[in-house]
Design a protein around this motif. Structure first.
Motif, PDB file in Angstrom:
ATOM      1  N   VAL A  58       0.836  -1.201   0.000  1.00  0.00           N
ATOM      2  CA  VAL A  58       0.000   0.000   0.000  1.00  0.00           C
ATOM      3  C   VAL A  58       0.874   1.255   0.000  1.00  0.00           C
ATOM      4  CG1 VAL A  58      -1.832  -1.238   1.211  1.00  0.00           C
ATOM      5  CG2 VAL A  58      -0.189   0.119   2.528  1.00  0.00           C
ATOM      6  N   GLY A  59       0.221   2.402  -0.005  1.00  0.00           N
ATOM      7  CA  GLY A  59       0.928   3.673  -0.082  1.00  0.00           C
ATOM      8  C   GLY A  59       1.765   3.995   1.140  1.00  0.00           C
ATOM      9  N   LYS A  60       2.827   4.729   0.904  1.00  0.00           N
ATOM     10  CA  LYS A  60       3.658   5.226   2.006  1.00  0.00           C
ATOM     11  C   LYS A  60       2.847   6.226   2.832  1.00  0.00           C
ATOM     12  CE  LYS A  60       6.618   6.433  -1.165  1.00  0.00           C
ATOM     13  NZ  LYS A  60       7.794   6.978  -1.903  1.00  0.00           N
ATOM     14  N   VAL A  61       3.341   6.549   4.010  1.00  0.00           N
ATOM     15  CA  VAL A  61       2.644   7.530   4.855  1.00  0.00           C
ATOM     16  C   VAL A  61       2.530   8.864   4.126  1.00  0.00           C
ATOM     17  CG1 VAL A  61       2.760   8.829   7.028  1.00  0.00           C
ATOM     18  CG2 VAL A  61       3.346   6.393   6.992  1.00  0.00           C
ATOM     19  N   SER A  62       3.520   9.184   3.303  1.00  0.00           N
ATOM     20  CA  SER A  62       3.497  10.440   2.545  1.00  0.00           C
ATOM     21  C   SER A  62       2.611  10.355   1.300  1.00  0.00           C
ATOM     22  CB  SER A  62       4.919  10.831   2.143  1.00  0.00           C
ATOM     23  OG  SER A  62       5.541   9.789   1.410  1.00  0.00           O
ATOM     24  N   ASN A  63       2.228   9.132   0.890  1.00  0.00           N
ATOM     25  CA  ASN A  63       1.344   8.915  -0.269  1.00  0.00           C
ATOM     26  C   ASN A  63       0.301   7.866   0.098  1.00  0.00           C
ATOM     27  OD1 ASN A  63       4.353   9.333  -1.582  1.00  0.00           O
ATOM     28  ND2 ASN A  63       2.786  10.413  -2.730  1.00  0.00           N
ATOM     29  N   GLN A  64      -0.605   8.221   0.968  1.00  0.00           N
ATOM     30  CA  GLN A  64      -1.499   7.237   1.573  1.00  0.00           C
ATOM     31  C   GLN A  64      -2.524   6.669   0.596  1.00  0.00           C
ATOM     32  OE1 GLN A  64      -3.231   8.740   5.199  1.00  0.00           O
ATOM     33  NE2 GLN A  64      -1.258   9.423   6.021  1.00  0.00           N
ATOM     34  N   THR A  65      -2.758   5.362   0.711  1.00  0.00           N
ATOM     35  CA  THR A  65      -3.822   4.712  -0.052  1.00  0.00           C
ATOM     36  C   THR A  65      -5.164   5.145   0.523  1.00  0.00           C
ATOM     37  OG1 THR A  65      -2.446   2.802  -0.583  1.00  0.00           O
ATOM     38  CG2 THR A  65      -4.833   2.483  -0.655  1.00  0.00           C
ATOM     39  N   PRO A  66      -6.079   5.636  -0.306  1.00  0.00           N
ATOM     40  CA  PRO A  66      -7.369   6.106   0.215  1.00  0.00           C
ATOM     41  C   PRO A  66      -8.338   4.957   0.462  1.00  0.00           C
ATOM     42  CG  PRO A  66      -7.308   6.367  -2.155  1.00  0.00           C
ATOM     43  CD  PRO A  66      -5.949   5.837  -1.762  1.00  0.00           C
ATOM     44  N   THR A  67      -9.279   5.156   1.368  1.00  0.00           N
ATOM     45  CA  THR A  67     -10.396   4.223   1.505  1.00  0.00           C
ATOM     46  C   THR A  67     -11.419   4.602   0.442  1.00  0.00           C
ATOM     47  OG1 THR A  67     -11.410   5.655   3.180  1.00  0.00           O
ATOM     48  CG2 THR A  67     -10.051   3.843   3.969  1.00  0.00           C
ATOM     49  N   LEU A  68     -12.073   3.603  -0.142  1.00  0.00           N
ATOM     50  CA  LEU A  68     -13.028   3.896  -1.212  1.00  0.00           C
ATOM     51  C   LEU A  68     -13.926   2.699  -1.464  1.00  0.00           C
ATOM     52  CD1 LEU A  68     -12.042   2.296  -4.073  1.00  0.00           C
ATOM     53  CD2 LEU A  68     -10.190   3.946  -3.857  1.00  0.00           C
ATOM     54  N   THR A  69     -14.992   2.949  -2.199  1.00  0.00           N
ATOM     55  CA  THR A  69     -15.894   1.913  -2.678  1.00  0.00           C
ATOM     56  C   THR A  69     -16.094   2.137  -4.170  1.00  0.00           C
ATOM     57  OG1 THR A  69     -17.064   1.774  -0.569  1.00  0.00           O
ATOM     58  CG2 THR A  69     -18.195   0.902  -2.496  1.00  0.00           C
ATOM     59  N   SER A  70     -15.903   1.094  -4.956  1.00  0.00           N
ATOM     60  CA  SER A  70     -16.063   1.230  -6.402  1.00  0.00           C
ATOM     61  C   SER A  70     -16.388  -0.142  -6.984  1.00  0.00           C
ATOM     62  CB  SER A  70     -14.793   1.815  -7.031  1.00  0.00           C
ATOM     63  OG  SER A  70     -14.986   2.083  -8.407  1.00  0.00           O
ATOM     64  N   LYS A  71     -16.265  -0.270  -8.321  1.00  0.00           N
ATOM     65  CA  LYS A  71     -16.502  -1.548  -8.988  1.00  0.00           C
ATOM     66  C   LYS A  71     -15.441  -1.767 -10.063  1.00  0.00           C
ATOM     67  CE  LYS A  71     -21.510  -1.730  -8.281  1.00  0.00           C
ATOM     68  NZ  LYS A  71     -22.850  -1.799  -8.940  1.00  0.00           N
ATOM     69  N   ILE A  72     -14.784  -2.916 -10.004  1.00  0.00           N
ATOM     70  CA  ILE A  72     -13.790  -3.256 -11.022  1.00  0.00           C
ATOM     71  C   ILE A  72     -14.522  -3.578 -12.324  1.00  0.00           C
ATOM     72  CG2 ILE A  72     -11.983  -4.892 -11.690  1.00  0.00           C
ATOM     73  CD1 ILE A  72     -11.348  -5.240  -8.724  1.00  0.00           C
ATOM     74  N   ASN A  73     -14.208  -2.843 -13.385  1.00  0.00           N
ATOM     75  CA  ASN A  73     -14.912  -3.050 -14.650  1.00  0.00           C
ATOM     76  C   ASN A  73     -14.051  -3.720 -15.724  1.00  0.00           C
ATOM     77  OD1 ASN A  73     -13.234  -0.915 -15.375  1.00  0.00           O
ATOM     78  ND2 ASN A  73     -14.855   0.606 -15.171  1.00  0.00           N
ATOM     79  N   ARG A  74     -12.735  -3.710 -15.543  1.00  0.00           N
ATOM     80  CA  ARG A  74     -11.924  -4.412 -16.534  1.00  0.00           C
ATOM     81  C   ARG A  74     -10.553  -4.782 -15.982  1.00  0.00           C
ATOM     82  NH1 ARG A  74      -9.910  -0.493 -21.445  1.00  0.00           N
ATOM     83  NH2 ARG A  74      -8.745   1.031 -20.246  1.00  0.00           N
ATOM     84  N   ILE A  75      -9.966  -5.782 -16.615  1.00  0.00           N
ATOM     85  CA  ILE A  75      -8.620  -6.250 -16.312  1.00  0.00           C
ATOM     86  C   ILE A  75      -7.764  -5.933 -17.541  1.00  0.00           C
ATOM     87  CG2 ILE A  75      -7.201  -8.272 -15.786  1.00  0.00           C
ATOM     88  CD1 ILE A  75      -9.787  -9.595 -14.661  1.00  0.00           C
TER      89      ILE A  75
END
Length: 256
Positions: A58-75
């Motif tokens: 995941v992201g560094k403390v200086s580049n944090q990974t956000p919490t979110l809700t979404s839908k994967i639409n493609r690979i």
């Protein structure tokens, strides 16, 4: 030292918060992905069962990974990487000033407005300032691409996604906070195969099988795969989790 100095009361409060979040959750979905940032884990569920479990970075403390809700639409097989402007300004520009061959070495191309490719050898990089970097940098598909050989896309305002990485050794670390915000996934091809196995719309299953995916990857070419049914993805921040073996208190890396 920070984890050992935490009081029992603080841990109880963290546990109560986590339990309250679980009480509010409504899991009525047939399939979904859950990512827990503090535990550096990804879980893929389908038909009430855990089908795939992966370690993530995941992201560094200086580049944090956000919490979110979404839908994967493609690979996407062998994705392009459009380098975020902040990374281009703060990391790539300084590298170019000290090494003019940096772009070629890393299989990157630069473009100006309207996707017009620019010859980097004709630019005096030492005169370009960080806050006026006028180009878009795109890394070409390949095994050394920063996104690796596969990417999972889902719309979100943070421009993050789940993807492979050429830096496999980092998965051996217990504390995996190294990215610019995206989530790097261990064994992503395995995840893609399981997702395709359970991808269907009504009685119609995805015609792309696990063997088909292997064949696509051997071509080493950019190829997006549209999912028949989008997969909900939840990126969460839970510092306390439990399973049949007990309760786990994860380090509160972002102090949330």
């Amino acid at each position: 030292a920070k984890a050992l100095s935490e009081s029992s009361l603080a841990r109880c409060l963290r546990g109560a918060i986590a339990l309250d979040h679980l009480r509010q959750r409504k899991d009525t979905l047939v399939k979904f992905i859950r990512i827990n940032i503090p535990s550096f884990e990804l879980f893929y569920f389908a038909n009430d069962s855990l089908r795939s479990h992966h370690r993530i970075i995941v992201g560094k403390v200086s580049n944090q990974t956000p919490t979110l809700t979404s839908k994967i639409n493609r690979i996407v097989c062998y994705p392009f990487w459009k380098v975020p402007s902040s990374i281009a300004q703060k990391e790539i520009l300084p590298a170019l000033k000290s090494n003019r061959n940096y772009l070629a070495k890393n299989h990157m191309k630069i473009f100006k407005a309207k996707e017009v490719e620019v010859n980097p050898d004709k630019i005096n990089w030492k005169k370009i300032k960080v806050n006026t970097f006028p180009y878009t940098v795109i890394q070409q598909p390949g095994s050394d691409n920063s996104l690796g050989i596969i990417k999972f896309e889902f719309p979100n305002p943070y421009s993050v996604y789940v993807h492979d990485t050429p830096a496999k050794s980092l998965f051996n670390q217990s504390y995996r906070s190294y990215s610019h915000g995206c989530m790097r996934c261990e064994r992503p091809v395995e995840l893609a195969k399981v997702m395709l196995q359970f991808d269907s719309l009504g009685k119609k299953g995805n015609p792309l099988t696990a063997d088909s995916l292997d064949s696509l990857l051997t071509l080493q070419q950019n190829h997006p795969i549209r999912l028949l049914s989008q997969v909900p993805i939840f990126v969460e921040y839970k510092t306390v989790v439990a399973d049949r073996s007990g309760i786990y208190f994860h380090f509160d890396l972002y102090e949330r």
